[in-house]
Design an enzyme around this catalytic site. Structure first.
Site, PDB file in Angstrom:
ATOM      1  N   ASN A  42       0.826  -1.228   0.000  1.00 27.47           N
ATOM      2  CA  ASN A  42       0.000   0.000   0.000  1.00 27.47           C
ATOM      3  C   ASN A  42       0.850   1.263   0.000  1.00 27.47           C
ATOM      4  O   ASN A  42       0.719   2.140   0.835  1.00 27.47           O
ATOM      5  CB  ASN A  42      -1.002   0.008   1.171  1.00 27.47           C
ATOM      6  CG  ASN A  42      -0.342  -0.005   2.547  1.00 27.47           C
ATOM      7  OD1 ASN A  42       0.776  -0.482   2.699  1.00 27.47           O
ATOM      8  ND2 ASN A  42      -1.029   0.510   3.555  1.00 27.47           N
ATOM      9  N   LYS A 100      -2.679  -8.863  -1.952  1.00 26.76           N
ATOM     10  CA  LYS A 100      -3.357  -8.228  -0.825  1.00 26.76           C
ATOM     11  C   LYS A 100      -4.682  -7.602  -1.272  1.00 26.76           C
ATOM     12  O   LYS A 100      -4.722  -6.827  -2.230  1.00 26.76           O
ATOM     13  CB  LYS A 100      -2.445  -7.145  -0.235  1.00 26.76           C
ATOM     14  CG  LYS A 100      -3.054  -6.357   0.910  1.00 26.76           C
ATOM     15  CD  LYS A 100      -3.208  -7.194   2.179  1.00 26.76           C
ATOM     16  CE  LYS A 100      -4.009  -6.471   3.237  1.00 26.76           C
ATOM     17  NZ  LYS A 100      -3.286  -6.164   4.438  1.00 26.76           N
ATOM     18  N   HIS A 175      -4.225  -9.625  10.483  1.00 29.20           N
ATOM     19  CA  HIS A 175      -4.393  -8.902  11.750  1.00 29.20           C
ATOM     20  C   HIS A 175      -5.787  -9.044  12.351  1.00 29.20           C
ATOM     21  O   HIS A 175      -6.511  -8.061  12.490  1.00 29.20           O
ATOM     22  CB  HIS A 175      -4.006  -7.415  11.608  1.00 29.20           C
ATOM     23  CG  HIS A 175      -4.500  -6.716  10.360  1.00 29.20           C
ATOM     24  ND1 HIS A 175      -5.813  -6.730   9.977  1.00 29.20           N
ATOM     25  CD2 HIS A 175      -3.845  -5.974   9.436  1.00 29.20           C
ATOM     26  CE1 HIS A 175      -5.950  -6.041   8.865  1.00 29.20           C
ATOM     27  NE2 HIS A 175      -4.758  -5.569   8.522  1.00 29.20           N
ATOM     28  N   LEU A 220      -5.561   0.150  12.537  1.00 30.92           N
ATOM     29  CA  LEU A 220      -6.733  -0.508  11.952  1.00 30.92           C
ATOM     30  C   LEU A 220      -6.399  -1.955  11.611  1.00 30.92           C
ATOM     31  O   LEU A 220      -5.314  -2.194  11.080  1.00 30.92           O
ATOM     32  CB  LEU A 220      -7.178   0.240  10.697  1.00 30.92           C
ATOM     33  CG  LEU A 220      -7.839   1.594  10.976  1.00 30.92           C
ATOM     34  CD1 LEU A 220      -8.028   2.384   9.690  1.00 30.92           C
ATOM     35  CD2 LEU A 220      -9.192   1.401  11.686  1.00 30.92           C
ATOM     36  N   HIS A 252       4.485   5.584  10.856  1.00 30.16           N
ATOM     37  CA  HIS A 252       4.066   6.915  10.400  1.00 30.16           C
ATOM     38  C   HIS A 252       4.895   7.893  11.218  1.00 30.16           C
ATOM     39  O   HIS A 252       5.169   7.634  12.402  1.00 30.16           O
ATOM     40  CB  HIS A 252       2.587   7.171  10.688  1.00 30.16           C
ATOM     41  CG  HIS A 252       1.646   6.311   9.891  1.00 30.16           C
ATOM     42  ND1 HIS A 252       1.304   6.596   8.592  1.00 30.16           N
ATOM     43  CD2 HIS A 252       0.988   5.176  10.209  1.00 30.16           C
ATOM     44  CE1 HIS A 252       0.459   5.672   8.146  1.00 30.16           C
ATOM     45  NE2 HIS A 252       0.253   4.793   9.110  1.00 30.16           N
ATOM     46  N   ALA A 264      -3.409   5.744  10.995  1.00 32.49           N
ATOM     47  CA  ALA A 264      -3.537   4.485  11.738  1.00 32.49           C
ATOM     48  C   ALA A 264      -2.257   3.678  11.599  1.00 32.49           C
ATOM     49  O   ALA A 264      -1.746   3.529  10.492  1.00 32.49           O
ATOM     50  CB  ALA A 264      -4.706   3.685  11.187  1.00 32.49           C
TER      51      ALA A 264
HETATM   52  O1  DOR Z   1      -3.055   0.428  11.317  1.00 29.29           O
HETATM   53  C1  DOR Z   1      -2.850   0.175  10.131  1.00 29.29           C
HETATM   54  N1  DOR Z   1      -1.864   0.785   9.435  1.00 29.29           N
HETATM   55  N2  DOR Z   1      -3.649  -0.703   9.525  1.00 29.29           N
HETATM   56  C2  DOR Z   1      -3.584  -0.924   8.207  1.00 29.29           C
HETATM   57  O2  DOR Z   1      -4.363  -1.706   7.715  1.00 29.29           O
HETATM   58  C3  DOR Z   1      -2.636  -0.177   7.350  1.00 29.29           C
HETATM   59  C4  DOR Z   1      -1.517   0.331   8.116  1.00 29.29           C
HETATM   60  C5  DOR Z   1      -0.708   1.379   7.394  1.00 29.29           C
HETATM   61  O3  DOR Z   1      -0.372   1.166   6.238  1.00 29.29           O
HETATM   62  O4  DOR Z   1      -0.396   2.392   7.986  1.00 29.29           O
HETATM   63 ZN    ZN Z   2      -1.075  -3.674   7.538  1.00 28.43          ZN
END
Ligand code: DOR
Ligand code: ZN
Length: 346
Positions: A42, A100, A175, A220, A252, A264
């Site tokens: 992603n 995915k 997860h 998430l 992040h 998230a």
């Molecule tokens: O908490 C998360 N962070 N859940 C996800 O599904 C994606 C991930 C992210 O790429 O930051």
């Molecule tokens: Zn993930």
């Protein structure tokens, strides 16, 4: 009491390494203790073709420290335009290990994900035919569904119908965060696996919301009630081959976590093995840590377990940085809320 533990070198079956400066900062954190990891696609833009995966794999390999033996296992980001033949070629060439599925809008960088699950039917059929596993972010995106129910509803509305319609499709529920996820996975037979993150074994929703909001615990799927955390712990320490480690370590920058609309993700690559040893010790299950971190995942992915081993030792509190520095800014390391005593010593 046991104070030394030797296990096969672990693998991480769900990892975000990002790109650019972030990749260079976080790749060594995972490569230090893990032999292999399933790399999430992603990015912006996402990794959608075999060529994208090859280029991203090269960028990861160049971000690793000299002499690192870490192997990134690449994935493709499934879109409604994914070409089944490109996917099959990338799989046959050993370029990708899995694909995915993000429902569009479910999480970070998921806007290119799937809206209509009927459209991807030919791709799923091709994947069943060639034995390429589908890793699933299992949450519905329907705004009418409460965020704490989105995983359980996804199982009924999306996952179960897909699995029934596509016999032979190998699926990893990524997860999982609920007892419904644990129950569905444990009854799903050998073509169904489930990853569990480090942080969902540690926090429940109170940790995020009680006594002030804690953005660094927001991820998430969001952590649920305590009964769900307990179900996840039971599954992780059970030795059941269905369940294996996927840290979902998702860096992040602090700046992006602390926004009014913060990102998230929990960044656990740095201290995951210390935390997991702590959890398994609390559950009197240190003898099953190896299954969870090093045996069950390779078995699902039909790969050999690693030949090498690592040794963990219990001792004085482990010192680890509160945050790691990147050229994009600092990234906070997940704080389990208690001192850790297990360290990797070799
Ligand atoms: O908490 C998360 N962070 N859940 C996800 O599904 C994606 C991930 C992210 O790429 O930051
Ligand atoms: Zn993930």
């Amino acid at each position: 009491m046991t104070d030394t533990l030797t296990i096969h070198t672990p693998d991480d079956w769900h990892l975000h390494l990002r790109d650019g400066a972030m990749l260079r900062a976080v790749a060594p954190e995972s490569a230090r203790h893990f032999a292999r990891a399933i790399i999430m696609p992603n990015l912006v833009p996402p990794v959608v073709t075999g060529a994208d995966a090859a280029a991203y794999r090269d960028r990861i390999l160049s971000a690793l420290p000299e002499g690192s033996g870490f192997t990134p296992l690449m994935t493709l980001y499934l879109t409604e335009d994914t070409d089944p033949d490109d996917l099959a070629r990338a799989h046959a060439d050993g370029l990708i290990t899995a694909v995915k599925l993000y429902p569009a809008g479910a999480t970070t960088n998921s806007t290119s994900g799937v809206r209509d699950f009927e459209v991807i039917r030919p791709v799923l059929e091709k994947m069943a035919e060639i034995g390429c596993p589908l890793c699933v972010h299992g949450e519905v995106t329907d705004p009418d569904i409460d965020i704490f129910d989105r995983e359980a509803v996804f199982i009924d509305r999306v996952l179960d119908p897909i699995r029934r319609a596509t016999p032979g499709l190998r699926v990893v529920m990524e997860h999982i965060t609920t007892k419904q996820g644990v129950e569905y996975a444990s009854e799903g037979g050998p073509d169904l696996g489930a990853t569990i993150t480090t942080h969902h074994l540690v926090i429940n929703r109170n940790h995020i919301l009680s006594g002030g909001i804690k953005p660094h615990y927001y991820c998430l799927p969001v952590a649920k009630r305590e009964e769900h955390r307990i179900a996840l712990r039971r599954a992780a320490v059970s030795g059941d081959p269905t369940f294996f480690l996927g840290t979902d370590s998702a860096p992040h920058t602090d700046a992006n976590k602390l926004l009014p609309c913060g990102c998230a993700g929990c960044f656990t690559a740095t201290n995951t093995l210390s935390i997991l040893s702590h959890v398994f010790e609390e559950e009197s299950a240190l003898d099953r840590l190896d299954s969870f971190t090093s045996i069950n995942g390779p078995k699902f992915y039909r790969l050999p377990a690693n030949d090498s081993t690592i040794t963990l030792k219990r001792g004085d509190p482990v010192a680890y940085p509160a945050r790691i520095e990147t050229d994009d800014g600092p990234v906070t390391v997940f704080d389990p809320g208690y001192p850790l005593h297990w360290r990797v010593v070799g």
